[in-house]
Design a protein around this motif. Sequence first.
Motif, PDB file in Angstrom:
ATOM      1  N   LEU A 105       5.202  10.903  -2.426  1.00 40.95           N
ATOM      2  CA  LEU A 105       5.176  10.372  -1.062  1.00 40.95           C
ATOM      3  C   LEU A 105       3.873   9.630  -0.783  1.00 40.95           C
ATOM      4  O   LEU A 105       3.868   8.613  -0.087  1.00 40.95           O
ATOM      5  CB  LEU A 105       5.380  11.506  -0.062  1.00 40.95           C
ATOM      6  CG  LEU A 105       6.809  12.043   0.026  1.00 40.95           C
ATOM      7  CD1 LEU A 105       6.853  13.334   0.828  1.00 40.95           C
ATOM      8  CD2 LEU A 105       7.741  11.003   0.649  1.00 40.95           C
ATOM      9  N   VAL A 106       2.750  10.133  -1.315  1.00 37.29           N
ATOM     10  CA  VAL A 106       1.481   9.431  -1.137  1.00 37.29           C
ATOM     11  C   VAL A 106       1.559   8.046  -1.770  1.00 37.29           C
ATOM     12  O   VAL A 106       1.142   7.048  -1.172  1.00 37.29           O
ATOM     13  CB  VAL A 106       0.320  10.250  -1.733  1.00 37.29           C
ATOM     14  CG1 VAL A 106      -0.925   9.368  -1.911  1.00 37.29           C
ATOM     15  CG2 VAL A 106      -0.011  11.416  -0.823  1.00 37.29           C
ATOM     16  N   LEU A 107       2.095   7.957  -2.980  1.00 39.49           N
ATOM     17  CA  LEU A 107       2.219   6.652  -3.628  1.00 39.49           C
ATOM     18  C   LEU A 107       3.169   5.745  -2.861  1.00 39.49           C
ATOM     19  O   LEU A 107       2.956   4.524  -2.788  1.00 39.49           O
ATOM     20  CB  LEU A 107       2.689   6.824  -5.070  1.00 39.49           C
ATOM     21  CG  LEU A 107       1.665   7.451  -6.016  1.00 39.49           C
ATOM     22  CD1 LEU A 107       2.269   7.662  -7.401  1.00 39.49           C
ATOM     23  CD2 LEU A 107       0.418   6.577  -6.111  1.00 39.49           C
ATOM     24  N   ASP A 108       4.198   6.328  -2.294  1.00 35.87           N
ATOM     25  CA  ASP A 108       5.111   5.541  -1.450  1.00 35.87           C
ATOM     26  C   ASP A 108       4.367   5.008  -0.232  1.00 35.87           C
ATOM     27  O   ASP A 108       4.528   3.845   0.159  1.00 35.87           O
ATOM     28  CB  ASP A 108       6.291   6.417  -1.026  1.00 35.87           C
ATOM     29  CG  ASP A 108       7.536   5.604  -0.703  1.00 35.87           C
ATOM     30  OD1 ASP A 108       7.462   4.357  -0.750  1.00 35.87           O
ATOM     31  OD2 ASP A 108       8.587   6.204  -0.413  1.00 35.87           O
ATOM     32  N   LEU A 109       3.516   5.836   0.368  1.00 38.33           N
ATOM     33  CA  LEU A 109       2.718   5.392   1.508  1.00 38.33           C
ATOM     34  C   LEU A 109       1.722   4.310   1.103  1.00 38.33           C
ATOM     35  O   LEU A 109       1.502   3.345   1.844  1.00 38.33           O
ATOM     36  CB  LEU A 109       1.977   6.583   2.119  1.00 38.33           C
ATOM     37  CG  LEU A 109       2.821   7.558   2.935  1.00 38.33           C
ATOM     38  CD1 LEU A 109       2.043   8.841   3.217  1.00 38.33           C
ATOM     39  CD2 LEU A 109       3.265   6.915   4.244  1.00 38.33           C
ATOM     40  N   VAL A 110       1.113   4.468  -0.076  1.00 37.80           N
ATOM     41  CA  VAL A 110       0.138   3.485  -0.551  1.00 37.80           C
ATOM     42  C   VAL A 110       0.763   2.091  -0.600  1.00 37.80           C
ATOM     43  O   VAL A 110       0.093   1.089  -0.308  1.00 37.80           O
ATOM     44  CB  VAL A 110      -0.409   3.903  -1.934  1.00 37.80           C
ATOM     45  CG1 VAL A 110      -1.141   2.755  -2.625  1.00 37.80           C
ATOM     46  CG2 VAL A 110      -1.339   5.098  -1.782  1.00 37.80           C
ATOM     47  N   ARG A 111       2.022   2.014  -0.951  1.00 38.18           N
ATOM     48  CA  ARG A 111       2.698   0.712  -1.046  1.00 38.18           C
ATOM     49  C   ARG A 111       2.764   0.007   0.300  1.00 38.18           C
ATOM     50  O   ARG A 111       2.944  -1.212   0.361  1.00 38.18           O
ATOM     51  CB  ARG A 111       4.106   0.900  -1.621  1.00 38.18           C
ATOM     52  CG  ARG A 111       4.107   1.424  -3.050  1.00 38.18           C
ATOM     53  CD  ARG A 111       5.508   1.552  -3.620  1.00 38.18           C
ATOM     54  NE  ARG A 111       5.451   2.088  -4.981  1.00 38.18           N
ATOM     55  CZ  ARG A 111       5.643   3.371  -5.297  1.00 38.18           C
ATOM     56  NH1 ARG A 111       5.932   4.252  -4.321  1.00 38.18           N
ATOM     57  NH2 ARG A 111       5.547   3.778  -6.540  1.00 38.18           N
TER      58      ARG A 111
END
Length: 435
Positions: A105-111
């Motif tokens: 989810l963090v990587l999804d947010l980073v996008r």
Amino acid sequence: MTTSRPDAGKGAGERPATSASDGHFPAPLAGIRVLELGNYIAAPTAGRMLADFGAEVIKVERPGTGDELRNWRLYEGTTSMLFRTINRNKKSVALDLRSDTGRALVLDLVRHCDILLENFRPGTLERWGLGPEVLNDANPDIIVTRLSAYGQSGPMSDRPGFAAVAEAMGGFRELVGDPDRPPVRVGISIGDSIAGLYAAFGSVMLLFQRERDKGSQTSRPLSDRLVDVALNEAMFSMMESLIPDFEAYGVRRERTGGRMEGIAPSNAYMCRGGGSIVIAGNGDSIFQRLMEIIGRPDLAADATLASNAGRWERRDELDQAIGAWTSTMAQPEALAVLDRAGVPSGPIYTAEDICNDPQYAARRMIQEFDVSTGERIIPGVGFPGIVPVLGAASLPIQSLGPDLGEHTEEVCRNLLKKSDEEIRAILREAEGVAA
């Protein structure tokens, strides 16, 4: 329970009402999204500054406990006023960064973000599989701003450290206090706060660079999109000419109590009745006027006191003369005399004094909210306004620091486009960690 703003300002000083619809809200960072992974004070201060001026700041907190700042200076309930202050204008999402789901989810947010802020011990994000290279793969435009005790490189980079240690190693602590006593600490987390200011400034600089590069076909390497703020270096940068004075002349600065090294007279003085004031009579012409109003024309006429160097040599004598005068007058009376003479001076304020001050009120530097402690609502609590002022007064605070995980569902649904089933699974994992 979320905090809310009352309909009108109230209390001493007739503070203006604060409302999101008060006039034009200049938000220079509107459209910028920030992911804040930090806790305590340093990275959250940077996030607060970016949020104050319009950035959408999504704060990721550990389920169950959240940012430890929620419990610092906790006089009642479950969430401190310190947390509400430093994390204003942000959204809280509860995710476990140590879990596969949390990291994904963090990587999804980073996008979806422009800036990532973090203040973990160097190597922590890398151990979690969220190092800068991984973040860069998720979003090649992401700006990564890292705060740590000693920076991301160098022989001490992997050591833990709080601002207290950074203030000591940066040269600051050695100069705070009286010369005949051990160094003391100022009453706020100044090392964290200054590091946070640098982190916000560095982030905005790289944002500016990124916008300037648009259309030029320039592709910045990851190293050009990293901001590395060390707490000890942030404090060291505030030390003015400490190092060149030592290197050039062998001068070792010492603690001077309420004075400033090499500047006189400039100190705090007691008034009749117990109040204190600060008088800065260190300008050459100002010194002349000050000596006249305190009834010491002999000192005004003394040629050896005509320059600051001479006054510093006789600082004890000058402070004694000024203190003898202030001790005969009540604080308001002394300040009025000094003001008429054009001598810079001011009262030493307590929290109560600031709350009652018309200058702070006029510039909307105290803004009132009804605040949830987690157990009850306290009405009309004043919070410090937004600095710097854009226009005539402090911008309105949009919201105080959120409850833990208050925006998890909103962010997952509206930004990450997760389904109802996926959101339920995310919330169940957070509840499981909390339990």
